[in-house]
Design a protein around this motif. Structure first.
Motif, PDB file in Angstrom:
ATOM      1  N   THR A   1       8.624  14.907   1.463  1.00  0.00           N
ATOM      2  CA  THR A   1       8.743  16.099   0.622  1.00  0.00           C
ATOM      3  C   THR A   1       7.349  16.582   0.249  1.00  0.00           C
ATOM      4  O   THR A   1       7.191  17.482  -0.551  1.00  0.00           O
ATOM      5  N   LYS A   2       6.350  15.938   0.856  1.00  0.00           N
ATOM      6  CA  LYS A   2       4.978  16.290   0.494  1.00  0.00           C
ATOM      7  C   LYS A   2       4.450  17.415   1.380  1.00  0.00           C
ATOM      8  O   LYS A   2       4.934  17.588   2.500  1.00  0.00           O
ATOM      9  N   PRO A   3       3.461  18.163   0.883  1.00  0.00           N
ATOM     10  CA  PRO A   3       2.951  19.278   1.685  1.00  0.00           C
ATOM     11  C   PRO A   3       2.326  18.787   2.996  1.00  0.00           C
ATOM     12  O   PRO A   3       1.905  17.620   3.098  1.00  0.00           O
TER      13      PRO A   3
ATOM     14  N   LEU B   1       6.026   8.645   7.051  1.00  0.00           N
ATOM     15  CA  LEU B   1       6.180   7.399   7.806  1.00  0.00           C
ATOM     16  C   LEU B   1       6.118   6.152   6.943  1.00  0.00           C
ATOM     17  O   LEU B   1       6.618   5.104   7.318  1.00  0.00           O
ATOM     18  N   GLY B   2       5.514   6.283   5.768  1.00  0.00           N
ATOM     19  CA  GLY B   2       5.248   5.108   4.938  1.00  0.00           C
ATOM     20  C   GLY B   2       6.476   4.228   4.744  1.00  0.00           C
ATOM     21  O   GLY B   2       6.441   3.027   5.029  1.00  0.00           O
ATOM     22  N   LEU B   3       7.565   4.829   4.289  1.00  0.00           N
ATOM     23  CA  LEU B   3       8.734   4.021   3.964  1.00  0.00           C
ATOM     24  C   LEU B   3       9.481   3.556   5.211  1.00  0.00           C
ATOM     25  O   LEU B   3      10.046   2.467   5.216  1.00  0.00           O
TER      26      LEU B   3
ATOM     27  N   MET C   1       0.836  -1.203   0.000  1.00  0.00           N
ATOM     28  CA  MET C   1       0.000   0.000   0.000  1.00  0.00           C
ATOM     29  C   MET C   1       0.873   1.256   0.000  1.00  0.00           C
ATOM     30  O   MET C   1       0.657   2.171  -0.786  1.00  0.00           O
ATOM     31  N   ASN C   2       1.886   1.277   0.897  1.00  0.00           N
ATOM     32  CA  ASN C   2       2.760   2.454   0.985  1.00  0.00           C
ATOM     33  C   ASN C   2       3.512   2.675  -0.328  1.00  0.00           C
ATOM     34  O   ASN C   2       3.606   3.806  -0.821  1.00  0.00           O
ATOM     35  N   LEU C   3       4.070   1.602  -0.886  1.00  0.00           N
ATOM     36  CA  LEU C   3       4.869   1.753  -2.102  1.00  0.00           C
ATOM     37  C   LEU C   3       3.987   2.168  -3.287  1.00  0.00           C
ATOM     38  O   LEU C   3       4.353   3.037  -4.075  1.00  0.00           O
TER      39      LEU C   3
ATOM     40  N   ALA D   1       1.050   3.692  -3.111  1.00  0.00           N
ATOM     41  CA  ALA D   1       0.527   5.050  -2.901  1.00  0.00           C
ATOM     42  C   ALA D   1       1.606   6.073  -3.244  1.00  0.00           C
ATOM     43  O   ALA D   1       1.329   7.102  -3.882  1.00  0.00           O
ATOM     44  N   ASN D   2       2.869   5.788  -2.853  1.00  0.00           N
ATOM     45  CA  ASN D   2       3.964   6.699  -3.193  1.00  0.00           C
ATOM     46  C   ASN D   2       4.131   6.799  -4.705  1.00  0.00           C
ATOM     47  O   ASN D   2       4.363   7.889  -5.241  1.00  0.00           O
ATOM     48  N   ALA D   3       4.033   5.658  -5.384  1.00  0.00           N
ATOM     49  CA  ALA D   3       4.197   5.658  -6.843  1.00  0.00           C
ATOM     50  C   ALA D   3       3.081   6.485  -7.486  1.00  0.00           C
ATOM     51  O   ALA D   3       3.328   7.281  -8.403  1.00  0.00           O
TER      52      ALA D   3
HETATM   53 MG   LIG Z   1       4.155   7.449   1.471  1.00  0.00          MG
END
Ligand SMILES: [Mg+2]
Ligand SMILES: Nc1ncnc2c1ncn2[C@@H]1O[C@H](COP(=O)(O)OP(=O)(O)OP(=O)(O)O)[C@@H](O)[C@H]1O
Length: 451
Positions: A389-391, A398-400, A326-328, A330-332
């Motif tokens: 680096t997100k607003p 925390l995701g990674l 999910m984290n990977l 969502a980041n992509a």
């Molecule tokens: Mg993330």
């Protein structure tokens, strides 16, 4: 003045045996240990074997003179700390200055006043002793400071980690509860709909059969009935109604599948480590992220391509691995959306998922996007807790870091990030198919669930 360490040796360097004798006697009588050398070179050699606490050095000697001897002793890190007192004739002011400038701490003048020699030797021995003590304390203090600093850093890192874990756990359990709650609520009404399809289809078939019978036995119905048949386009209706029912049934089946996936997603870790099909986890995760993949404009719709290998069952904490996917993913998606929003996005935004068995006991999962990519400087930090680096409000950073923990600490695997700015990013995960010490891992997992 009391000398703290009477066993320290004073080395006297003089080519005049009478001077040597007089001085040795005086110092020995005062309770000091004495060593002697007749010239500079032998003094330097002697010093290598036994470090004296102080050197009394004559200036004029055959071979290298006192200044050169002093220079060489000061140039050697082993001997440069030894205090040196020059012995010069009363009239040689220049020698005194030169002696001090090459590193001597003091001078005494010939002919010797024994009391003065003794007093100066004692003062410098004491000074040297105190210096050494101070230095030792400084080193100790420095070590103490360093270890204190290290401890503070370790503690801070531990705290950050714990805080990150807490926040993520809270997020997860809130998400899990929400998902489980929604799934449960939808489950019942969907079951009504799904369950009622077979009888509804039977009833409708019966009604249509009945109409057929009527038409057979009343081939010339009243005008009102003929008009109604035309109005509702009975021929089309009887063709279309079964199709319509079938697609409604398909739709409700699909909702049931989604509900099942949601329930699996939120419940998988109840039993700790379990053997599962990882592809199922990836599919469930994609399903949950589905709404984010279908973008507003058809042009920017994100493609998912898959290259699934032939994987055996993997013993893992399936729910937590789903969190990693999910984290990977969502980041992509974020990275692709970012690239697309800045009009420099790829023509066909794609996330590629590739799985394979790389060794007998190890599987690999690659998740690659052709999004914005990560600058080299940022790459080193992506696994740090709270790095984002997100607003504000969009990413917690925390995701990674949590994914790293799940893969590396809980599953004894590896997770790597490869990226080129503007080209895209690839995350590579490797985990063993079986965990070696399942018992301890299960304990870890249970502890985590308690938080
Ligand atoms: Mg993330
Ligand atoms: N696929 C990717 N492409 C580009 N940058 C990425 C990618 N994955 C991660 N990053 C960078 O790594 C940072 C950290 O990611 P991480 O998932 O830990 O936190 P986040 O996505 O910012 O917040 P969240 O806690 O909501 O996941 C991101 O802010 C982003 O800069």
């Amino acid at each position: 003045m009391e000398l703290k360490n009477e066993s320290q040796i004073v080395l006297i360097v003089d080519d005049n045996p009478i001077n040597l004798e007089v001085l040795s006697e005086a110092l020995t009588r005062a309770g000091l240990q004495v060593a002697v050398a007749l010239d500079g070179e032998s003094a330097i050699e002697q010093v290598q074997y036994h470090l004296p606490a102080l050197i009394l050095l004559d200036v004029m000697m055959p071979g290298i003179d006192g200044f050169e001897t002093c220079r060489r002793l000061k140039a050697n890190p082993l001997t440069n700390e030894i205090p040196i007192i020059f012995m010069t004739a009363l009239s040689e002011t220049e020698s005194k200055v030169k002696g001090l400038s090459v590193g001597a701490v003091d001078y005494i003048t010939k002919p010797f006043q024994q009391e003065e020699v003794l007093a100066r030797v004692r003062v410098h021995l004491q000074l040297n002793y105190l210096n050494q003590k101070l230095e030792a304390q400084n080193i100790l203090l420095q070590h103490f400071n360093e270890s204190l600093e290290q401890k503070v850093q370790e503690r801070t890192a531990d705290l950050q980690q714990a805080q990150a874990q807490l926040i993520q756990q809270e997020k997860l359990s809130a998400l899990g509860q929400l998902v489980a709650g929604v799934a449960h609520e939808i489950n019942n009404p969907v079951n009504f709909i799904y369950g009622n399809f077979p009888p509804a289809k039977n009833y409708i078939r019966d009604l249509l059969d009945l109409i057929d019978l009527y038409q057979e036995h009343h081939s010339d119905p009243a005008l009102e009935i003929q008009n109604k048949i035309e109005e509702i386009d009975l021929d089309f209706l009887r063709l279309d109604l079964p199709k319509l029912l079938n697609s409604m049934q398909l739709g409700s089946e699909r909702i049931q599948e989604i509900v099942l996936s949601l329930r699996n997603f939120s419940r998988l870790d109840e039993a700790g480590f379990k053997k599962v099909d990882l592809h199922e986890g990836i599919e469930n995760t994609l399903l949950i992220l589905g709404h984010r993949l279908k973008a507003k404009s058809a042009l920017s719709r994100i493609q998912i391509t898959k290259d699934y290998g032939d994987l055996p069952g993997v013993t893992c904490l399936a729910g937590q691995l789903n969190q990693v996917f999910m984290n990977l993913l969502a980041n992509a998606i974020d990275a692709l959306e970012e690239a697309l929003s800045e009009k420099r996005g790829p023509a066909s935004p794609t996330i590629h998922i590739c799985t394979s068995l790389i060794e007998e006991n190890r599987i690999q999962i690659q998740i690659t996007d052709n999004g914005s990519g990560i600058p080299a400087k940022v790459q080193q930090k992506v696994f740090d807790p709270f790095f984002t680096t997100k607003p504000i409000g969009k990413g917690t950073g925390l995701g990674l870091s949590i994914s790293y923990q799940i893969i590396v600490e809980k599953h004894h695997g590896t997770i790597e990030c490869h990226s080129m700015l503007g080209q895209g990013t690839k995350f590579v995960i490797e985990i063993p198919i079986e965990q070696v010490d399942l018992r301890s891992c299960t304990v870890l997992n249970k502890e985590l669930l308690k938080i």
